[in-house]
Scaffold this active site. Structure first.
Site, PDB file in Angstrom:
ATOM      1  N   SER A   1       0.806  -1.212   0.000  1.00 54.58           N
ATOM      2  CA  SER A   1       0.000   0.000   0.000  1.00 54.58           C
ATOM      3  C   SER A   1       0.842   1.267   0.000  1.00 54.58           C
ATOM      4  O   SER A   1       0.311   2.371  -0.007  1.00 54.58           O
ATOM      5  CB  SER A   1      -0.916   0.020   1.233  1.00 54.58           C
ATOM      6  OG  SER A   1      -0.140  -0.013   2.416  1.00 54.58           O
ATOM      7  N   CYS A   2       2.152   1.119   0.009  1.00 56.78           N
ATOM      8  CA  CYS A   2       3.021   2.289   0.143  1.00 56.78           C
ATOM      9  C   CYS A   2       4.145   2.254  -0.878  1.00 56.78           C
ATOM     10  O   CYS A   2       4.888   1.286  -0.950  1.00 56.78           O
ATOM     11  CB  CYS A   2       3.607   2.353   1.543  1.00 56.78           C
ATOM     12  SG  CYS A   2       4.794   3.688   1.778  1.00 56.78           S
TER      13      CYS A   2
END
Length: 267
Positions: free
Chosen positions: A108-109
């Site tokens: 997610s990053c």
């Protein structure tokens, strides 16, 4: 490589409990070594790992040469975890290699492992080749491109848990589409694919299935892609950087509607 895995789950409803086989999108670690030394670990959906690495090296200013790179499989496990190595001439490694990612980069990053705030700054000339667009024509162009993109989202149709990125040229031709549990991974896979095909310069539109945050805009800028179109929202930093970089940023593109966040004077 098979992209999905089946798990038995319990479906909740108001009237009954029903057991069924749930197809989940796979999330597994990929360790990337450069010249036999660990560089980073990326959480990704297996498949197109070589394209992912190529795009990541480009976006991180590690290796931007058009030369072919040889990716060696060091380990490939049944749980889809893997270790891959790339041998690159040290004299050709960019400044990004000095800023080693010492942390895990989760799905997610896209900026995990950055050491300092200054590492988030991106240098380069503002994109000036963003062509003027007619709003009515653009709405129809976007609709047609999303139809092509959605038609190719096989992983999402199976699992409902993946993101997609699709790159198009000025003729609305689909150049590449990739899916991954991570939005930024899908972007890296697309950029890496077109670098390998020597077609990155042909890209005019980047379509993404989710929201747009800083790392998506930065990757598009480094790849010189002038227009980003997203199904969902755009973050404040994404909008700020899009304005600074000269990128035409569009969000909430659905049901023949859109929100234009940057360079509206291009319309």
């Amino acid at each position: 490589m098979k992209q999905t895995q089946s798990y038995q789950s319990i479906k909740l409803s108001m009237d009954s409990l029903e057991k069924f086989d749930d197809i989940l999108v796979i999330e597994a670690p990929l360790q990337i070594n450069i010249n036999k030394e660990p560089y980073t670990v990326v959480m990704r959906t297996p498949g197109n790992d070589k394209e992912l690495i190529r795009g990541l090296l480009y976006a991180e200013d590690i290796y931007k040469k058009q030369d072919d790179i040889k990716v060696e499989i060091i380990k490939n496990e049944k749980d889809f975890s893997a270790i891959l190595n790339i041998d690159l001439p040290k004299e050709k490694l960019g400044k990004g290699y000095l800023n080693k990612r010492t942390l895990l980069s989760v799905s997610s990053c896209g900026i995990c492992g950055k050491k300092e705030l200054s590492d988030l700054k991106i240098k380069g000339k503002t994109l000036k080749n963003t062509p003027k667009e007619n709003i009515k024509e653009l709405t129809e162009v976007i609709r047609r491109m999303f139809l092509k993109m959605n038609d190719k989202q096989f992983l999402f149709k199976t699992t409902g848990g993946s993101h997609a990125c699709a790159l198009f040229n000025k003729e609305e031709e689909l150049l590449t589409i990739k899916e991954d549990i991570g939005r930024h991974n899908a972007v890296d896979k697309c950029i890496g694919d077109l670098i390998n095909q020597n077609k990155l310069k042909e890209t005019k539109y980047m379509l993404v299935s989710g929201r747009v945050s800083y790392e998506i805009v930065s990757k598009a800028f480094l790849a010189k892609i002038p227009i980003i179109i997203a199904v969902s929202a755009c973050s404040s930093l994404a909008v700020d950087f899009a304005k600074e970089f000269g990128i035409f940023l569009i969000g909430f593109s659905r049901n023949n509607k859109m929100t234009i966040y940057s360079t509206p004077h291009k319309l």
